[in-house]
Design a protein around this motif. Structure first.
Motif, PDB file in Angstrom:
ATOM      1  N   ARG A 549       0.837  -1.187   0.000  1.00  0.00           N
ATOM      2  CA  ARG A 549       0.000   0.000   0.000  1.00  0.00           C
ATOM      3  C   ARG A 549       0.878   1.246   0.000  1.00  0.00           C
ATOM      4  O   ARG A 549       1.697   1.442   0.893  1.00  0.00           O
ATOM      5  N   ARG A 550       0.684   2.062  -1.017  1.00  0.00           N
ATOM      6  CA  ARG A 550       1.388   3.338  -1.074  1.00  0.00           C
ATOM      7  C   ARG A 550       0.564   4.374  -0.322  1.00  0.00           C
ATOM      8  O   ARG A 550      -0.649   4.488  -0.529  1.00  0.00           O
ATOM      9  N   LEU A 551       1.209   5.072   0.571  1.00  0.00           N
ATOM     10  CA  LEU A 551       0.516   6.047   1.388  1.00  0.00           C
ATOM     11  C   LEU A 551      -0.030   7.172   0.512  1.00  0.00           C
ATOM     12  O   LEU A 551       0.611   7.599  -0.461  1.00  0.00           O
ATOM     13  N   ARG A 552      -1.201   7.655   0.862  1.00  0.00           N
ATOM     14  CA  ARG A 552      -1.866   8.703   0.089  1.00  0.00           C
ATOM     15  C   ARG A 552      -2.091   9.926   0.985  1.00  0.00           C
ATOM     16  O   ARG A 552      -3.174  10.097   1.549  1.00  0.00           O
ATOM     17  N   PRO A 553      -1.079  10.746   1.132  1.00  0.00           N
ATOM     18  CA  PRO A 553      -1.234  11.906   2.015  1.00  0.00           C
ATOM     19  C   PRO A 553      -2.079  12.999   1.376  1.00  0.00           C
ATOM     20  O   PRO A 553      -2.305  13.012   0.156  1.00  0.00           O
ATOM     21  N   ILE A 554      -2.541  13.916   2.204  1.00  0.00           N
ATOM     22  CA  ILE A 554      -3.280  15.084   1.722  1.00  0.00           C
ATOM     23  C   ILE A 554      -2.272  16.096   1.178  1.00  0.00           C
ATOM     24  O   ILE A 554      -1.340  16.496   1.885  1.00  0.00           O
ATOM     25  N   SER A 555      -2.446  16.482  -0.073  1.00  0.00           N
ATOM     26  CA  SER A 555      -1.545  17.470  -0.647  1.00  0.00           C
ATOM     27  C   SER A 555      -1.824  18.841  -0.036  1.00  0.00           C
ATOM     28  O   SER A 555      -2.896  19.089   0.525  1.00  0.00           O
ATOM     29  N   PHE A 556      -0.856  19.739  -0.180  1.00  0.00           N
ATOM     30  CA  PHE A 556      -1.044  21.073   0.386  1.00  0.00           C
ATOM     31  C   PHE A 556      -2.160  21.808  -0.356  1.00  0.00           C
ATOM     32  O   PHE A 556      -2.910  22.588   0.257  1.00  0.00           O
ATOM     33  N   GLU A 557      -2.301  21.564  -1.672  1.00  0.00           N
ATOM     34  CA  GLU A 557      -3.388  22.197  -2.421  1.00  0.00           C
ATOM     35  C   GLU A 557      -4.739  21.725  -1.919  1.00  0.00           C
ATOM     36  O   GLU A 557      -5.676  22.521  -1.767  1.00  0.00           O
ATOM     37  N   ARG A 558      -4.858  20.419  -1.648  1.00  0.00           N
ATOM     38  CA  ARG A 558      -6.118  19.893  -1.111  1.00  0.00           C
ATOM     39  C   ARG A 558      -6.370  20.438   0.292  1.00  0.00           C
ATOM     40  O   ARG A 558      -7.505  20.728   0.672  1.00  0.00           O
ATOM     41  N   LEU A 559      -5.302  20.616   1.071  1.00  0.00           N
ATOM     42  CA  LEU A 559      -5.444  21.167   2.408  1.00  0.00           C
ATOM     43  C   LEU A 559      -5.993  22.590   2.349  1.00  0.00           C
ATOM     44  O   LEU A 559      -6.824  22.978   3.176  1.00  0.00           O
ATOM     45  N   LEU A 560      -5.548  23.368   1.369  1.00  0.00           N
ATOM     46  CA  LEU A 560      -6.064  24.730   1.228  1.00  0.00           C
ATOM     47  C   LEU A 560      -7.549  24.724   0.909  1.00  0.00           C
ATOM     48  O   LEU A 560      -8.306  25.584   1.374  1.00  0.00           O
ATOM     49  N   GLU A 561      -8.012  23.738   0.117  1.00  0.00           N
ATOM     50  CA  GLU A 561      -9.445  23.619  -0.167  1.00  0.00           C
ATOM     51  C   GLU A 561     -10.218  23.317   1.109  1.00  0.00           C
ATOM     52  O   GLU A 561     -11.289  23.867   1.348  1.00  0.00           O
TER      53      GLU A 561
END
Length: 799
Positions: A549-561
């Motif tokens: 399983r490859r980890l799927r972190p929250i991107s900074f762009e998604r965090l801004l949303e």
């Protein structure tokens, strides 16, 4: 058998005795045991029942994929003016309630001196009509108050080329019929009718407010009772005081601001040329070219013409009610001219969740050009959760919108804490009642709550009654309170629910249904057939699989949303670990003593965690600049995204019902492993600590190798002792010492103390007894050294 709801509620299968789900040669002795076991398994167990029945050839069903379906809650925040109107109506209903009690006493339904009920049937009928009218009124009032947010949203969708579908229940036709019947011939020529939900109140007062005088008498058993009074000519006698009270109330209510009905407002706003109405109305009021109202008659063929106009694209908006939702399709069909994406607004869920769910299915069918976007429309009034939570529960149980769908604005329609029909909510309500009785709540007092809601909570001796009102009745009564009061009550109640949900989540017992585990790939390391069905040949397997399983972190762009709509967001950095987290306000918990526990939620690239507000200064988290936060977050997210994690898991898959009684029942976790290459596995996860017990029940040897790090992690996570074979037979267990969890080795020989300490263990004398511990932070390495003394290191419990 034929059933449309067999997979949503286990009770809907209880009549199907010929399916062989219980009885001899099955896992369930009788029907009650089957219902109890599957209900304990929750939503996920029902999905497995349906799948196993299909495997056995006993169940035929089509499965409609919900891939591409999205939902986005449209929440309308009431304005100050709307809150004032709502509070005015809440006060009016409180006055009506007070006058109702007075009227019951004046008409001698209730004895004014003692409070004794003299005519139980008359009192019950009066209160039932009162509560029913009040509930309908506030439902329609909230429905009308959503329109300032709904109408601009519909306009934006139409301008974007989308097709809009609005689902509601009430059409106000009965209200219109009564208004028309009350008009004389001259008034029918020039119509000036203003329909408003307040007519529910007026109609109730005119038709059901108790004004009939009662005659008090003593029955044959010596009980004082009352009965309706009539004069010498047999005409009913009415109480003048009750009549005056009714007149005053009607006069006061008619002076309050009118609120328009939703259906007529939509048609008035967009016009009949743009709105297709598919309802059961036989006539409606429309505005003519001269701006004057006119009465338009509708035939059964009107709905067919309106539907065709929408599917052709001649009309971009369709509004349908329960009557218009039966047997019809409004989806983006490939054979229709109008293939624009459907934006389905659930404006009014109504009282029946099953009808609302069927309505959602009108825009999601096979052979569609695009999947719809469901938009439940709600307000920020806490009491309205009563309506939307029922829909959320049914959507969850039907597997309609699974986890992983888009959730905008940080809203989660299916958060377990929002389901007000769950066991957590029912337990929380009982706690709320006890806190209210003990005077520990800040929102309202015990006596005031009973007075405002009409709920009788006090029993003999001043304590709580045994038969406390259920949650549906409590929620209905709450809706008629002033906004500030019901919000305060709801915050306390939801805090109690959240505390229970959080505890269940930490304990791993929270029912999340079928949890989908997305993985990059998986490899089956061991496949054992543990049962073969003698009739169908279907098999049951115990699999040992390795997940990549490859980890799927929250991107900074998604965090801004996510943080764009959260003005309370604060960038944080942990000075000890160097990790980043976005701090936002979280829902407060409520302790069993009635004290609110304020919390923060820390959003991190790979997870979310909660921390109490008063404990945050004691941690290493501190506020930092946005630039430093962005740099740290991006680096952490990039590192996590490049990490491929491998883990081993055991699941039982295939035909599960025949072996259901053999599987562990303390935690029913059903998972669906979905790989990127399209392969998937569905089954019950079996924790390593249960493998030996499962093998004993099945009469099989399922003991598998367990690595030292797996052994330590399993014991720490589950708390269940496991055997460990080092230089001698030992038991590794979890122990609480001085407030911290330790790994302890039991069964060691005193003569080997020095050797164990040389391998990395440490000892401590507790209550005159020497105890051996393994350092938690170095447990894998120490256990590996201990196990190396054996020629074949293995753990009896399995991997």
């Amino acid at each position: 058998y034929a059933s449309a709801t067999g997979a949503s509620d286990v009770n809907n299968l209880a009549y199907a005795t010929r399916l062989g789900l219980w009885g001899p040669e099955t896992a369930f002795a009788d029907r009650s045991q089957f219902v109890g076991a599957i209900r304990q398994g929750g939503i996920a167990a029902m999905e497995l029942v349906a799948r196993d029945l299909k495997t056995l050839g006993l169940y035929a069903a089509r499965a409609l994929s919900f891939a591409g379906v999205e939902y986005d809650v449209l929440e309308h925040a009431l304005t100050a003016e709307q809150i004032a109107i709502y509070d005015a109506y809440a006060d009016a209903w409180a006055i009506i309630h007070a006058h109702l009690e007075t009227a019951l006493e004046a008409t001698r339904v209730v004895d004014a001196a003692t409070g004794t009920t003299l005519n139980a049937n008359a009192k019950s009928a009066a209160l039932s009509r009162f509560e029913g009218a009040k509930q309908r009124f506030f439902g329609q009032l909230l429905l009308s108050m959503k329109l300032p947010s709904l109408l601009p949203a519909i306009e934006a969708d139409v301008e974007a080329g989308q097709a809009v579908v609005v689902q509601l229940v009430a059409t106000a036709e009965a209200m219109l019929d009564r208004r028309l019947a009350a008009l004389d011939a001259d008034e029918r020529e020039v119509l000036e009718i203003d329909l408003s939900p307040r007519e529910y109140v007026i109609d109730y007062l005119a038709a059901a407010f108790p004004t009939r005088q009662m005659r008090v008498f003593t029955d044959a058993e010596g009980n004082t009772r009352s009965e309706p009074l009539s004069d010498e000519e047999g005409k009913p006698v009415h109480c003048q005081a009750a009549l005056r009270a009714r007149h005053d109330l009607i006069e006061q209510l008619c002076a309050l601001p009118p609120i328009g009905t939703a259906l007529d407002t939509l048609i008035e706003r967009f016009g009949t040329d743009s709105v297709a109405e598919v309802t059961g109305r036989t006539r409606r009021l429309v505005n003519g070219a001269d701006g004057r109202q006119k009465l338009e008659r509708r035939t059964p063929r009107s709905n067919l013409r309106e539907t065709d106009a929408f599917m052709r694209g001649d009309k971009k908006i369709l509004v349908f009610s329960d009557a218009g939702g039966t047997g019809r399709s409004y989806h983006a069909c490939l054979s229709a001219k109008n293939q624009a994406r459907r934006i389905h607004y659930l404006l009014e869920p109504g009282w029946r969740a099953d009808a609302a769910i069927q309505g959602l299915g009108r825009t999601h069918r096979t052979r569609q050009a695009s999947a719809p976007l469901f938009r439940p429309v709600t307000t920020d009034v806490r009491g309205e959760r009563r309506f939307i939570s029922t829909i959320a529960r049914r959507l969850d149980s039907l597997g309609a919108l699974t986890r992983g769908q888009r959730q905008t604005g940080g809203q989660n329609l299916f958060d377990p804490a929002d389901n007000l029909e769950s066991g957590y909510a029912k337990d929380a309500l009982v706690s709320w009642y006890h806190l209210l009785c003990a005077g520990k709540l800040q929102s309202v007092t015990f006596g005031r709550f009973q007075e405002l809601t009409g709920l009788k909570l006090e029993g003999e001796g001043g304590g709580l009654r045994d038969d406390l009102p259920p949650i549906q009745r409590w929620l209905n009564r709450l809706l008629a309170l002033r906004i500030a009061l019901q919000n305060a009550i709801f915050d306390e109640f939801l805090g109690l629910i959240e505390a229970r949900v959080a505890a269940a989540r930490e304990a791993g017992t929270l029912d999340l249904g079928v949890e989908t585990v997305p993985v990059d790939g998986f490899e089956i390391l061991d496949d054992r057939i543990i049962r073969t069905d003698p009739r169908s040949g279907a098999t049951t397997h115990l699999l040992r699989i390795e997940l990549a399983r490859r980890l799927r972190p929250i991107s900074f762009e998604r965090l801004l949303e996510l943080s764009g709509s959260r003005p309370d967001s604060v960038p944080m950095l942990n000075r000890r670990s160097g990790k980043a987290a976005l701090r936002v306000n979280a829902r407060s918990l409520m302790s069993e003593e009635g004290l609110p526990i304020a919390r923060y939620e820390l959003i991190r690239p790979l997870k979310r965690e909660h921390v109490q507000r008063d404990l945050l200064p004691e941690t290493s988290w501190e506020q930092v600049s946005l630039a430093r936060f962005e740099q740290t977050w991006a680096a952490e997210a990039d590192e996590a995204a490049s990490t491929l994690r491998r883990e081993t898991m055991h699941i039982v898959t295939g035909l599960l019902l025949p072996v259901w009684d053999k599987l562990p029942d303390d935690q029913v976790q059903v998972i669906r492993i979905a790989a990127d290459d399209g392969r998937s596995l569905l089954g019950r996860e079996i924790a390593s600590v249960h493998l030996a017990e499962l093998g004993t029940r099945l009469g099989l040897d399922v003991s598998l190798d367990m690595q030292p790090h797996e052994l330590a992690e399993t014991v720490l996570r589950t708390g269940k002792p496991l055997p460990f074979r080092g230089p001698e037979a030992l038991t590794l267990k979890r122990s609480l010492v001085n407030g911290s969890q330790r790994l302890e080795l039991a069964g060691f020989a005193a003569a080997r103390l020095g050797w164990y300490k040389a391998q990395g263990c440490f000892t401590e004398i507790i209550r005159y007894q020497t105890r051996m511990f393994v350092p938690v932070d170095r447990a894998a390495a120490v256990l590996e050294r201990l196990g190396a003394q054996m020629p074949t290191p293995r753990a009896t419990a399995g991997s």
